[in-house]
Motif scaffolding. Sequence first.
Motif, PDB file in Angstrom:
ATOM      1  N   UNK A  43       0.830  -1.206   0.000  1.00  0.00           N
ATOM      2  CA  UNK A  43       0.000   0.000   0.000  1.00  0.00           C
ATOM      3  C   UNK A  43       0.863   1.255   0.000  1.00  0.00           C
ATOM      4  N   UNK A  44       1.936   1.238   0.774  1.00  0.00           N
ATOM      5  CA  UNK A  44       2.839   2.382   0.826  1.00  0.00           C
ATOM      6  C   UNK A  44       3.518   2.613  -0.520  1.00  0.00           C
ATOM      7  N   UNK A  45       3.952   1.555  -1.169  1.00  0.00           N
ATOM      8  CA  UNK A  45       4.574   1.671  -2.491  1.00  0.00           C
ATOM      9  C   UNK A  45       3.574   2.226  -3.495  1.00  0.00           C
ATOM     10  N   UNK A  46       2.336   1.759  -3.453  1.00  0.00           N
ATOM     11  CA  UNK A  46       1.304   2.245  -4.369  1.00  0.00           C
ATOM     12  C   UNK A  46       1.053   3.735  -4.143  1.00  0.00           C
ATOM     13  N   UNK A  47       1.000   4.151  -2.876  1.00  0.00           N
ATOM     14  CA  UNK A  47       0.788   5.569  -2.567  1.00  0.00           C
ATOM     15  C   UNK A  47       1.959   6.410  -3.064  1.00  0.00           C
ATOM     16  N   UNK A  48       3.164   5.931  -2.864  1.00  0.00           N
ATOM     17  CA  UNK A  48       4.345   6.657  -3.332  1.00  0.00           C
ATOM     18  C   UNK A  48       4.372   6.751  -4.866  1.00  0.00           C
ATOM     19  N   UNK A  49       3.963   5.697  -5.534  1.00  0.00           N
ATOM     20  CA  UNK A  49       3.910   5.739  -6.990  1.00  0.00           C
ATOM     21  C   UNK A  49       2.857   6.722  -7.471  1.00  0.00           C
ATOM     22  N   UNK A  50       1.724   6.795  -6.790  1.00  0.00           N
ATOM     23  CA  UNK A  50       0.700   7.782  -7.149  1.00  0.00           C
ATOM     24  C   UNK A  50       1.233   9.194  -6.949  1.00  0.00           C
ATOM     25  N   UNK A  51       1.911   9.433  -5.830  1.00  0.00           N
ATOM     26  CA  UNK A  51       2.484  10.749  -5.566  1.00  0.00           C
ATOM     27  C   UNK A  51       3.529  11.107  -6.614  1.00  0.00           C
ATOM     28  N   UNK A  52       4.337  10.140  -6.982  1.00  0.00           N
ATOM     29  CA  UNK A  52       5.366  10.377  -7.982  1.00  0.00           C
ATOM     30  C   UNK A  52       4.733  10.708  -9.333  1.00  0.00           C
ATOM     31  N   UNK A  53       3.661  10.028  -9.677  1.00  0.00           N
ATOM     32  CA  UNK A  53       2.967  10.309 -10.933  1.00  0.00           C
ATOM     33  C   UNK A  53       2.368  11.709 -10.913  1.00  0.00           C
ATOM     34  N   UNK A  54       1.797  12.103  -9.770  1.00  0.00           N
ATOM     35  CA  UNK A  54       1.247  13.457  -9.646  1.00  0.00           C
ATOM     36  C   UNK A  54       2.349  14.492  -9.797  1.00  0.00           C
ATOM     37  N   UNK A  55       3.492  14.258  -9.177  1.00  0.00           N
ATOM     38  CA  UNK A  55       4.607  15.195  -9.282  1.00  0.00           C
ATOM     39  C   UNK A  55       5.133  15.263 -10.707  1.00  0.00           C
ATOM     40  N   UNK A  56       5.176  14.145 -11.376  1.00  0.00           N
ATOM     41  CA  UNK A  56       5.654  14.127 -12.757  1.00  0.00           C
ATOM     42  C   UNK A  56       4.711  14.919 -13.647  1.00  0.00           C
ATOM     43  N   UNK A  57       3.412  14.808 -13.406  1.00  0.00           N
ATOM     44  CA  UNK A  57       2.446  15.584 -14.177  1.00  0.00           C
ATOM     45  C   UNK A  57       2.539  17.060 -13.829  1.00  0.00           C
ATOM     46  N   UNK A  58       2.852  17.369 -12.579  1.00  0.00           N
ATOM     47  CA  UNK A  58       2.878  18.748 -12.112  1.00  0.00           C
ATOM     48  C   UNK A  58       4.112  19.529 -12.524  1.00  0.00           C
ATOM     49  N   UNK A  59       5.186  18.865 -12.871  1.00  0.00           N
ATOM     50  CA  UNK A  59       6.386  19.596 -13.233  1.00  0.00           C
ATOM     51  C   UNK A  59       6.196  20.244 -14.581  1.00  0.00           C
ATOM     52  N   UNK A  60       6.650  21.481 -14.676  1.00  0.00           N
ATOM     53  CA  UNK A  60       6.494  22.204 -15.935  1.00  0.00           C
ATOM     54  C   UNK A  60       7.558  21.787 -16.938  1.00  0.00           C
TER      55      UNK A  60
END
Length: 168
Positions: A43-60
């Motif tokens: 569950x922790x790995x899945x949450x971290x991967x979701x956060x990483x995906x959000x950050x990747x989308x958020x970077x300009x």
Amino acid sequence: MPNIATVLKEEIARLARKELRQHIDPLRAQVLAQRKAISALKQEVAALQRDMAKLAKGTSKATQAKTDSGSSGKPSRYSGALLRKLRERLGLSRDAFAPLIGASPQAVYNWEQTDTRPRQEFLDKIALVRGLSKAQVAALLEQHGAPKTTRKAGKKTAKNKAVRAKAA
């Protein structure tokens, strides 16, 4: 009367099951705890991967270009007000400052108003211009054939043209 062999056989099986249970029960508890830990880690790995995906989308794109180009290794400071102060310190209008860094006057205006942010290539050029003196900038403008106009001089020439147009 029961056969002594079957009674003996049943007693041996009962004692063997009792002995096995004593050794297996702690192992079952341990396996259960490990399964819970593995589930929590997944569950922790899945949450971290979701956060990483959000950050990747958020970077300009500018940030990605900056990390890809690695031009100076040190991020350039930028502020619209500081850009205007630099241009005014050099005594340049937007029309004269824009060719100096290879941009349009409208882009310089938008950068000063903080409507947009310059790309990394322009930030690098602005950083280079920041280290130049008025004389060095004037020499650069003369070398490239761009007229050195100040804001005040630009207003005066506009007034002179208006006066000349009325006189003619």
